[in-house]
Scaffold this active site. Sequence first.
Site, short mmCIF file in Angstrom:
data_model
loop_
_atom_site.label_atom_id
_atom_site.label_comp_id
_atom_site.label_asym_id
_atom_site.label_seq_id
_atom_site.Cartn_x
_atom_site.Cartn_y
_atom_site.Cartn_z
N GLY A 1 0.82 -1.21 0.00
CA GLY A 1 0.00 0.00 0.00
C GLY A 1 0.85 1.25 0.00
N SER A 2 0.29 2.32 0.51
CA SER A 2 0.94 3.63 0.43
C SER A 2 2.09 3.75 1.42
CB SER A 2 -0.08 4.73 0.72
OG SER A 2 -0.43 4.73 2.10
N ALA A 3 2.99 4.69 1.12
CA ALA A 3 4.14 4.92 2.00
C ALA A 3 3.69 5.44 3.36
CB ALA A 3 5.10 5.90 1.35
N THR B 1 0.94 4.88 5.06
CA THR B 1 0.44 3.78 5.88
C THR B 1 1.57 2.85 6.29
OG1 THR B 1 -1.72 3.88 4.77
CG2 THR B 1 -1.21 1.88 6.00
N CYS C 1 2.41 0.94 -8.39
CA CYS C 1 3.50 1.47 -7.57
C CYS C 1 4.77 1.66 -8.38
CB CYS C 1 3.74 0.57 -6.36
SG CYS C 1 4.06 -1.15 -6.76
N GLU D 1 5.62 -3.35 1.39
CA GLU D 1 5.76 -3.11 -0.06
C GLU D 1 4.99 -1.83 -0.35
OE1 GLU D 1 4.09 -5.24 -4.05
OE2 GLU D 1 4.88 -6.55 -2.49
#
Length: 471
Positions: free
Chosen positions: A207-209, A211, A264, A230
């Site tokens: 997911g997002s950086a 989070t 991503c 990841e």
Amino acid sequence: MPGTEIISTEPATGAVLWRQMSGDADKEVALARASWAAWAAHPLAYRIEALRRFANVVRQKADAFTDLLARETGKPLWEARSEVETVIAKVDISITAFSERTGQRRIDAPMNTRLALRHKPHGVLAVLGPYNFPVHLPNGHIVPALLAGNAVIFKPSEKTPASGAFLVDCYHAAGIPAGCVRLLVGGPDEGKALAGHPDIDGLLFTGSANTGIALNRQFATKPEKILALEMGGNNPIVVWDTPDLYSAAVLIVQSAFTTAGQRCTAARRLIVDQKLYDPLMVELNKLIGRLIIGEPHADPAPFMGPVIDNDAADMLTESFLALLTMGGRPIRHMERPIEGRPFLTPGLIDMTGVAEKVDVELFGPILQVFRVNSFEEAIVEANDTRYGLSASLVAQDPKLYDQFWANIRAGIVNWNRPTNGASSAAPFGGVGWSGNHRPSAYYAADYCAYPVVSSESDSARASMGVGLRDA
């Protein structure tokens, strides 16, 4: 919270696709905790056979799975089909990776002893999945986790729960114990409850950086739990000394706008030799103008569909305008071709010389362009990011690629290839804000089991030659 209804709608049409009440993290973790030991006790051959049955189930249901995935994500049918095929292929790849990276082996040892290397599962692992590849990416954690003998609780994105539910149903239909693959439906609250649950042995996250960084802080006081992150990227594609500008434009479009830019590994920044800028922009603009943008089942097939929802489309539109107010020069404006739906046309903006650079992952079809005068300057520009997932060089000279490879900060470095489209038969991961040095794909085996080294002898024979008084 339990009792909240989660509703999935089709991005392309707004139609309700799926609805279900959110689940209870405590319940799902308890079921997995009660089931994993029996699963781990089975021989590896048993788990391999079970996962091969899973691949066959997905193969049998591929058409229905593809249709559901396309409707829920908005991605074109051809792309959804490719994702389902990747789910199937993941099983054999994971079996090979498990044998190579975490298999049993004997190590040379002194006389009358033997040294054995084996691996044990962690126990109960939580998997948090994203919406852009709602089956391929979590499946990349789930298959190696199950193969190693773990039980899994999978929480799909609240934006793509139907695809996640279909994936879990395939596991159960293959005869993998229901307690070993649990589905937790829900939103951020359920995700937080699962990630913070005391009875999980680790968390595998895509997911997002932002989070991922929050999870990293949360797990900092829990070294006993495995954490694999990841995350995203602000990925550069550098174009230099290439005579084939059409091919360069194709590689740029594939890198930046496949999956509507919701990868991503998507190229977020195009760094180009000043001398190539004008002719390259002509080719790039012509190619972008030919792209078909439409709903998943459209004929002819679209290159890209909508982004995931209107909130994401609004954020991206506002981000493009913010880049303009910072001094960016529009090359191609981002537009909303269908009112009320999250379709976006690709946006191109020249950010050369803008004082304040935006080092964020704009998760959609926005490509920032930077003009430079030397290859060394191009590498500096490419590395000017906190992220480090993927990077690509389009150039003819192998020496330039050697220089690029040696100096670029990224876990995936490509030459005359797009920034995306990574192979599951290789490790996948990055540095900086792109991950925590736990690469997935082929190397997922590394974080799904831990090594146990044993010094062994058939009988207890020991002596002490120093440090003793005479008897």
